[in-house]
Enzyme design. Sequence first.
Site, PDB file in Angstrom:
ATOM      1  N   ASP A 139      14.997 -23.394  17.308  1.00 53.09           N
ATOM      2  CA  ASP A 139      14.458 -22.213  16.642  1.00 53.09           C
ATOM      3  C   ASP A 139      13.712 -21.395  17.689  1.00 53.09           C
ATOM      4  O   ASP A 139      13.561 -21.838  18.824  1.00 53.09           O
ATOM      5  CB  ASP A 139      13.573 -22.580  15.434  1.00 53.09           C
ATOM      6  N   TYR A 185      11.032 -19.475  20.167  1.00 55.80           N
ATOM      7  CA  TYR A 185       9.723 -19.816  20.720  1.00 55.80           C
ATOM      8  C   TYR A 185       8.650 -19.383  19.728  1.00 55.80           C
ATOM      9  O   TYR A 185       8.733 -18.300  19.142  1.00 55.80           O
ATOM     10  CB  TYR A 185       9.496 -19.083  22.038  1.00 55.80           C
ATOM     11  N   PHE A 224      16.181 -19.199  24.012  1.00 53.20           N
ATOM     12  CA  PHE A 224      15.671 -19.619  25.324  1.00 53.20           C
ATOM     13  C   PHE A 224      15.199 -18.473  26.219  1.00 53.20           C
ATOM     14  O   PHE A 224      14.612 -18.715  27.266  1.00 53.20           O
ATOM     15  CB  PHE A 224      16.709 -20.475  26.078  1.00 53.20           C
ATOM     16  N   HIS A 275      18.122 -31.750  24.579  1.00 50.69           N
ATOM     17  CA  HIS A 275      17.477 -30.442  24.653  1.00 50.69           C
ATOM     18  C   HIS A 275      16.783 -30.291  26.010  1.00 50.69           C
ATOM     19  O   HIS A 275      16.319 -31.281  26.584  1.00 50.69           O
ATOM     20  CB  HIS A 275      16.445 -30.337  23.520  1.00 50.69           C
TER      21      HIS A 275
END
Length: 223
Positions: free
Chosen positions: A64, A66, A77, A186
Amino acid sequence: MSVFSNDWSDVLQAEMEKPYYLALREELKKEYAAEKIFPDMYDIFAAFHHTSFEETKVVIIGQDPYHGDGQAHGLSFSVQKGVALPPSLKNIYKELEDDLGIRPPSHGNLTSWAKQGVLLLNNVLTVRAHQAHSHRNLGWERFTDQVIHLLNERERPVVFMLWGKPAQKKASAVDTSKHCVIQSAHPSPLAAYKGFFGSRPFSKANQFLQEQGEEPVDWAIEE
């Protein structure tokens, strides 16, 4: 009036008329009115604006947005120039350098990837400030499942980079006889050493694209 300015408008119109999506939209109106929500409401679909349906050749799926102030701007990202690099992005740059020898840029804006057909998508497209994954189960997962389904139905091949468990749940929807799935941990500091580092996703993606007669992505980020 559509929220999209390109072919995603036609592709996703039916989905955005379904009861679950209309309920999601109403919930988001309340959330944006009462809470601090990221990204800005006008940036929720930024990934789709930058990368059309037909031109998508790589999909990078995160969890999801930041949840820190000034970070999320609608591309998974990515952060705007002038914003400190989040730890996950630092690790992405580290893997990029180890994989392709590309030195990290001085900023974290990944728009140059998006312009080349890299759909920078999150599993969930909004979040409350400082509350990771606070908008899970509102309906975004179903919406992004449909995005993956639609891309999977396309004849033109797509590379799906699935980073982390929420993203990896999308893998079952992908026909790997047509498309390429690259799964790993991740890139967050908690998980990167459990399989993200050394996964070489960027070179693998380009190898697949070239084998399919597609232009590879120039992963070097513009200064």
